[in-house]
Design an enzyme around this catalytic site. Structure first.
Site, PDB file in Angstrom:
ATOM      1  N   ASP A  10       0.970  -1.280  -0.028  1.00  0.00           N
ATOM      2  CA  ASP A  10       0.007  -0.022  -0.054  1.00  0.00           C
ATOM      3  C   ASP A  10       0.687   1.272  -0.102  1.00  0.00           C
ATOM      4  O   ASP A  10       2.124   1.240   0.345  1.00  0.00           O
ATOM      5  CB  ASP A  10      -0.846  -0.052   1.148  1.00  0.00           C
ATOM      6  CG  ASP A  10      -1.923   1.050   1.079  1.00  0.00           C
ATOM      7  OD1 ASP A  10      -2.824   1.211   0.384  1.00  0.00           O
ATOM      8  OD2 ASP A  10      -1.742   2.103   1.997  1.00  0.00           O
ATOM      9  N   SER A  11       0.377   2.281  -0.531  1.00  0.00           N
ATOM     10  CA  SER A  11       1.156   3.581  -0.265  1.00  0.00           C
ATOM     11  C   SER A  11       1.355   4.121   1.194  1.00  0.00           C
ATOM     12  O   SER A  11       2.259   4.841   1.241  1.00  0.00           O
ATOM     13  CB  SER A  11       0.159   4.719  -0.880  1.00  0.00           C
ATOM     14  OG  SER A  11      -0.894   5.004  -0.062  1.00  0.00           O
ATOM     15  N   CYS A  73      -3.564  -1.149  -2.237  1.00  0.00           N
ATOM     16  CA  CYS A  73      -4.095   0.391  -2.755  1.00  0.00           C
ATOM     17  C   CYS A  73      -5.040   0.447  -3.725  1.00  0.00           C
ATOM     18  O   CYS A  73      -4.550  -0.031  -4.987  1.00  0.00           O
ATOM     19  CB  CYS A  73      -2.628   0.864  -2.747  1.00  0.00           C
ATOM     20  SG  CYS A  73      -2.703   2.765  -3.182  1.00  0.00           S
ATOM     21  N   GLU A 158      -4.086   9.711   7.789  1.00  0.00           N
ATOM     22  CA  GLU A 158      -2.632   9.302   8.431  1.00  0.00           C
ATOM     23  C   GLU A 158      -2.314  10.139   9.491  1.00  0.00           C
ATOM     24  O   GLU A 158      -1.428  10.007  10.281  1.00  0.00           O
ATOM     25  CB  GLU A 158      -1.763   9.852   7.254  1.00  0.00           C
ATOM     26  CG  GLU A 158      -1.674   8.841   5.789  1.00  0.00           C
ATOM     27  CD  GLU A 158      -0.905   7.822   5.689  1.00  0.00           C
ATOM     28  OE1 GLU A 158       0.340   8.130   6.125  1.00  0.00           O
ATOM     29  OE2 GLU A 158      -1.131   6.754   5.438  1.00  0.00           O
ATOM     30  N   CYS A 187     -10.741   3.939  -0.900  1.00  0.00           N
ATOM     31  CA  CYS A 187      -9.519   4.040  -0.488  1.00  0.00           C
ATOM     32  C   CYS A 187      -9.179   3.221   0.944  1.00  0.00           C
ATOM     33  O   CYS A 187     -10.159   3.197   1.711  1.00  0.00           O
ATOM     34  CB  CYS A 187      -9.398   5.451  -0.383  1.00  0.00           C
ATOM     35  SG  CYS A 187      -7.600   6.142   0.245  1.00  0.00           S
ATOM     36  N   HIS A 189      -7.751   3.868   3.380  1.00  0.00           N
ATOM     37  CA  HIS A 189      -7.771   4.862   4.853  1.00  0.00           C
ATOM     38  C   HIS A 189      -9.352   5.069   4.991  1.00  0.00           C
ATOM     39  O   HIS A 189      -9.257   5.291   6.408  1.00  0.00           O
ATOM     40  CB  HIS A 189      -7.050   6.152   4.457  1.00  0.00           C
ATOM     41  CG  HIS A 189      -5.566   6.024   4.344  1.00  0.00           C
ATOM     42  ND1 HIS A 189      -4.992   5.729   3.225  1.00  0.00           N
ATOM     43  CD2 HIS A 189      -4.694   6.602   4.956  1.00  0.00           C
ATOM     44  CE1 HIS A 189      -3.622   5.905   3.288  1.00  0.00           C
ATOM     45  NE2 HIS A 189      -3.557   6.205   4.384  1.00  0.00           N
TER      46      HIS A 189
HETATM   47  N1  DGL Z   1      -3.828   4.086  -0.216  1.00  0.00           N
HETATM   48  C1  DGL Z   1      -4.644   4.667  -1.036  1.00  0.00           C
HETATM   49  C2  DGL Z   1      -5.701   4.028  -1.920  1.00  0.00           C
HETATM   50  O1  DGL Z   1      -6.227   3.151  -1.271  1.00  0.00           O
HETATM   51  C3  DGL Z   1      -4.802   5.918  -0.740  1.00  0.00           C
HETATM   52  C4  DGL Z   1      -3.750   6.917   0.145  1.00  0.00           C
HETATM   53  C5  DGL Z   1      -2.693   7.802  -0.818  1.00  0.00           C
HETATM   54  O2  DGL Z   1      -3.217   8.935  -1.224  1.00  0.00           O
HETATM   55  O3  DGL Z   1      -1.509   7.364  -0.727  1.00  0.00           O
HETATM   56  O4  DGL Z   1      -6.039   4.707  -2.661  1.00  0.00           O
END
Ligand code: DGL
Length: 284
Positions: A10-11, A73, A158, A187, A189
């Site tokens: 994931d990011s 992600c 975050e 997303c 998050h």
């Molecule tokens: N983890 C990213 C997603 O699921 C979102 C967070 C980011 O912008 O890095 O799209």
């Protein structure tokens, strides 16, 4: 072939909400999680930049011994999954890269057709710009799909602000006027903001993560060549490993321990001690 851990990428922290569901579905499986927290958020970045970051992260997970990588992600899945699959599957299909966009579309279409309605996806700006979720829904059924970008939400989570007035206000602003019969949290998050979404909407709010986990279980059953090793989870982060351990448990719902820092060296992510530069930095 030898048993191998499953990689989850994931990011940043968000994919830990997906890992939580993967561990629930496969409690004995060994997972290696890589959060690119030092280079997040991805959601406003160019697609080409995301492809480059994703290559480094997926390669790191293969170097850790994984043969299957789940791109948790939505942003990466929406723009880079086909590229990663083409680049890394290997001639004998000895490696696999799986994403979350198709399972999210399957879940949404299943709900929309039983409720006869319109699907809304709330996601990052890059996910929405890609239109991939709508494309995948339309491959399944002629449903109506609305995609809405909510770029402030992942950074708020975050920051640990998901239970604040600011987060509730931001969610309300982003979903205002959204005329949908089902809303998909597009997303990783956003499950931490589920309460805020539910308070702001009159329709069901879906987190695709449990469905993604079920799809992975099915996929592994159909691909016994990708047998999975057993063991406790391992964590890698491009960000501060102590912060990742401290905040990660909010997302995982379990302690996040022993986080290994990884940093970019000559275009690759390699294990490295965390060094925080002070003052001016001059490149040799
Ligand atoms: N983890 C990213 C997603 O699921 C979102 C967070 C980011 O912008 O890095 O799209």
């Amino acid at each position: 072939m030898n048993r191998a851990p499953i990689g989850v990428y994931d990011s940043g922290f968000g994919g830990l909400t997906v890992l939580r569901e993967l561990r629930r579905a496969l409690p004995d499986a060994e997972f290696v999680y890589l959060g690119d927290a030092g280079r997040a958020p991805y959601g406003g970045r160019d697609a080409e930049v995301i492809l480059g970051l994703a290559e480094q992260c997926v390669e790191r997970l293969f170097s850790e011994g994984c043969r299957v990588v789940v791109v948790a992600c939505h942003t990466v899945s929406s723009v880079a999954l086909r590229h990663l699959q083409a680049r890394y599957a290997g001639p004998q299909r000895e490696r696999a890269v799986l994403g979350v966009t198709i399972p999210a579309a399957e879940l949404a279409v299943e709900h929309a057709s039983t409720r006869g309605g319109r699907i809304a996806l709330v996601a990052t700006a890059r996910t929405v710009a890609s239109g991939t979720f709508t494309t995948e829904c339309h491959k399944l059924a002629p449903v109506e799909v609305i995609e809405r970008a909510a770029p402030l939400l992942a950074p708020l989570v975050e920051e640990g602000w998901e239970d604040t007035d600011i987060a509730h206000l931001a969610v309300r602003r982003y979903v205002a006027g959204l005329d949908a019969s089902v809303v998909v949290l597009g997303c990783t998050h956003f499950p931490l903001l589920r309460g805020a979404f539910e308070a702001a909407l009159d329709c069901p709010v879906l987190d695709p993560a449990p469905f993604v986990a079920g799809r992975l279980v099915d996929w592994l059953a159909r691909h016994p060549e990708f047998s999975v090793s057993e063991g406790p989870p391992r964590f890698l982060s491009t960000g501060d490993p102590d912060a990742f351990a401290a905040h990660g448990s909010r997302f995982l719902g379990a302690p996040v321990a022993g986080v290994q820092h990884v940093a970019e060296t000559a275009g690759r992510l390699e294990p490295a001690a965390r060094v925080v530069p002070r003052g001016q930095v001059v490149r040799a």
